[in-house]
Design a protein around this motif. Structure first.
Motif, PDB file in Angstrom:
ATOM      1  N   GLU A  18       5.047 -34.535   9.693  1.00 54.81           N
ATOM      2  CA  GLU A  18       5.773 -33.720  10.673  1.00 54.81           C
ATOM      3  C   GLU A  18       7.234 -34.174  10.771  1.00 54.81           C
ATOM      4  N   ILE A  19       7.429 -35.493  10.780  1.00 52.01           N
ATOM      5  CA  ILE A  19       8.788 -36.033  10.866  1.00 52.01           C
ATOM      6  C   ILE A  19       9.588 -35.645   9.624  1.00 52.01           C
ATOM      7  N   ASN A  99       0.348 -42.992  16.190  1.00 49.06           N
ATOM      8  CA  ASN A  99       1.094 -41.915  15.537  1.00 49.06           C
ATOM      9  C   ASN A  99       1.821 -41.016  16.536  1.00 49.06           C
ATOM     10  N   ILE A 103       5.850 -40.477  16.688  1.00 50.82           N
ATOM     11  CA  ILE A 103       6.462 -39.153  16.544  1.00 50.82           C
ATOM     12  C   ILE A 103       7.323 -38.838  17.772  1.00 50.82           C
ATOM     13  N   LYS A 107      11.227 -38.207  17.504  1.00 57.76           N
ATOM     14  CA  LYS A 107      11.722 -36.881  17.904  1.00 57.76           C
ATOM     15  C   LYS A 107      12.825 -36.996  18.951  1.00 57.76           C
TER      16      LYS A 107
END
Lengths: 405, 257
Positions: A18-19, A99, A103, A107
């Motif tokens: 996702e990152i 995790n 994230i 973010k």
């Protein structure tokens, strides 16, 4: 620039995290920093291009710390190679961020990233595989010294990321070692959050081998009443760029920085620092030293930002530089940006050569020119080396520097 | 005295820096056990002569020679001259921040000992030796842990020079205005140190402006320098005459010459 081509054409990963997706999105429209901007204009274009001219490698080869661990009371971690053990005891605890926490933290940082100013971080997060991101939350007292190693692999570009949250009232000695190998690029980013009343002694030692490249960024947030001491040393890189960004989030904190870069042959090593005071009564004492020999190029650009809210800031930034050759180049630019009207801020820069009279004095006592130069260089290095939290008995950095050819 | 061979022979020495002639034919011969004094106005070339003998790289010898123990040393590096026994006590000892005085003294002493084919001293043995020599100049051992000459008073710097002389045991010591900036007590301590180090194998050249050092250390010869030349040589009485009449008196010697 293999990496940039792959970013542009979305061929970097088959299954991005996702990152990575978020960062790729930020970079795809504009994959390179503005090389004409103040932050990048002195970067050697061909060396920078060489940095990006490797294939991405997410796996690690076995790598050792450069010195023995002769004390049981030290915690050693190698990013990407071993899973840290969660440690919980009476006095302190060190736990991996899960995790979701990782994230969320990344973010939060990403939202404020500028494509040009934070390009190094964006690239790093884009290239860092999950196993190469280490996030730790540290709390308690009597914490053993923490030593964290990151390294590159021959003929590849590697990306490693470290996130450390130092909770309230913690007192931590942290040593980071970033090693380059022959023909390699290492992208490294560190995020450090010092919560209220915490105290961190942080050492960052980075050196490479033949044709090693490094892009190293350090982001520090200091909450009030925290104290952060940073000692850094970068040498033996074909191309290295070290970016330090420290923010005293609400002032009332202390920051001490002593950094040094040593360049030889045709190497280029640059240090960029940005220290922001976002509240009153902040303190900064910073010295950066460069030593340039042969045809090498050392760069220091530092900025101190004191907005109106940061009254009673006391900040000092000094750049001291030593040119050892007529063909070497040093660029230095300490800068102050002050809006507040009740502050004490000073900055300065000197560039000099080895002192001829000191050399003659030593030679007139029987020391050879090489011995006299070594003593002079040793005295130039010592102030910085002694600030890095690793005892001489464990790793004699001064000797290592003086012996390097 | 003159039966043995000279330690130092400077023969018709011409030297310049940046094409500016400074020495214009200096000759001086020093035998073992002799003490020479060189006096003269500021800028006459006294300090330059001392630096050239010690091998300062900023000066060029354009003519003449410097013989030390019978060998021409014109082309030797400063460290080679120092190791072989030429010592220069600086008028303004240099501060070297960050270099420990003790370590500097140890490395210097070992460089000389190596030349003399003596065993080099480790830190512990050297500390014993240096403590013994500190007595000569009445220096506190605390000076050893500081950086070379950094934060030393004028007198302490000069005493540190004599301490170095004591450790290096030179064959010839040229002491450039060692008396300047010293109060009466410090002058006596320094002079007493020099006398204790001097022996019948050592030659000493004192460069000075004042009689007060020569009251403490009586020279065998006094030389008057003017405009890069030695214009008159005499015994210790010459210094007294200079003290009485000033350097204007020496202008006549130039004219006579």
């Amino acid at each position: 620039m293999e990496i940039i081509e792959r970013i542009k054409t979305n061929k970097l990963f088959s299954n991005p995290t996702e990152i990575q997706k978020l960062c790729l999105k930020k970079l795809q429209s504009n994959p390179l920093p503005n090389l004409k901007s103040e932050l990048w204009r002195l970067s050697n274009k061909s060396k920078f291009s060489n940095f990006l001219d490797f294939s991405l490698n997410g796996n690690s080869t076995n790598f050792e710390f450069p010195y023995q661990n002769n004390s049981k009371n030290i915690i050693r971690l190698i990013i990407g190679e071993n899973s840290p053990t969660n440690i919980n005891n009476e006095d302190y605890s060190i736990n991996e961020l899960n995790n979701e926490e990782l994230i969320a933290y990344i973010k939060k940082n990403l939202s404020s990233f500028d494509q040009n100013e934070n390009w190094s971080e964006l690239l790093n997060l884009c290239l860092s595989f999950e196993q190469n991101i280490l996030g730790l939350r540290i709390q308690g007292t009597k914490i053993p010294p923490l030593e964290i190693l990151s390294h590159a692999s021959n003929d590849y570009i590697n990306a490693k990321t470290l996130i450390l949250i130092v909770e309230k009232n913690c007192n931590l000695d942290l040593l980071q070692i970033n090693l380059g190998t022959e023909n390699s690029s290492l992208s490294h980013s560190t995020y450090l959050c010092l919560e209220e009343n915490s105290f961190v002694n942080h050492g960052m030692v980075a050196y490479g081998e033949k044709k090693s490249n490094l892009l190293n960024s350090l982001n520090v947030i200091q909450q009030q009443n925290s104290e952060y001491n940073l000692g850094t040393l970068h040498f033996k890189f074909n191309y290295a760029r070290f970016e330090i960004r420290i923010k005293q989030s609400s002032g009332n904190a202390r920051t001490n920085i002593k950094g040094m870069q040593i360049t030889k042959n045709d190497e280029q090593i640059a240090t960029y620092t940005k220290i922001e005071f976002n509240g009153p009564n902040g303190f900064l004492d910073q010295i950066n030293k460069s030593l340039a020999d042969d045809k090498s190029h050392a760069i220091f650009e530092g900025s101190i930002i004191v907005p109106k809210i940061a009254q009673k800031t006391d900040a000092s930034q000094l750049s001291r530089n030593l040119l050892l050759s007529n063909h070497a180049q040093i660029d230095t630019k300490p800068q102050l940006e002050i809006i507040a009207d009740d502050v004490k801020c000073k900055h300065g820069a000197t560039i000099s050569q080895l002192n001829e009279e000191e050399l003659f004095y030593m030679r007139s006592r029987g020391l050879t020119l090489a011995e006299a130069s070594k003593l002079q260089l040793g005295s130039f290095f010592k102030e910085i080396i002694s600030f890095i939290p690793v005892p001489k008995g464990r790793w004699d950095l001064l000797n290592k520097l003086l012996k390097q050819d | 005295m003159t039966e043995s061979n000279p330690i130092l022979e400077v023969n018709n020495l011409f030297a310049s820096t940046d094409d500016l002639p400074i020495l214009k034919g200096v000759s001086i011969t020093v035998y073992p056990g002799e003490i020479h004094a060189i006096m003269g106005r500021n800028g006459c070339g006294k300090s330059t002569l001392s630096k050239i003998i010690a091998g300062h790289p900023s000066y060029n010898i354009t003519e003449g020679e410097i013989n030390f123990s019978g060998k021409n040393v014109n082309s030797l590096e400063p460290e080679e001259r120092a190791q072989s026994g030429i010592f220069l006590g600086f008028q303004y000892p240099i501060e070297i921040p960050g270099v420990s005085n003790l370590e500097f003294l140890r490395v210097s002493t070992n460089a000389r000992r190596k030349f003399l084919k003596k065993e080099e001293l480790d830190t512990f043995d050297f500390e014993d030796l240096v403590k013994e020599k500190l007595e000569l100049v009445k220096m506190d051992s605390a000076f050893l842990s500081r950086s070379v000459n950094q934060g030393f008073s004028g007198g302490e710097k000069k005493r540190n020079e004599i301490l170095q002389m004591a450790l290096l045991e030179p064959k010839i010591a040229i002491l450039d205005e060692t008396d300047s900036g010293l109060d009466i007590d410090a002058l006596r301590i320094v002079a007493s140190g020099i006398k204790k180090i001097a022996n019948n194998k050592t030659g000493i050249i004192l460069i000075t402006h004042y009689q007060r050092l020569l009251d403490e250390i009586k020279p065998d010869y006094v030389h008057v320098m003017s405009d890069g030349q030695i214009i008159k040589t005499g015994g210790s009485d010459l210094a007294l005459e200079l003290e009485k009449n000033g350097y204007e008196w020496t202008d006549n010697f130039v004219k006579e010459k």
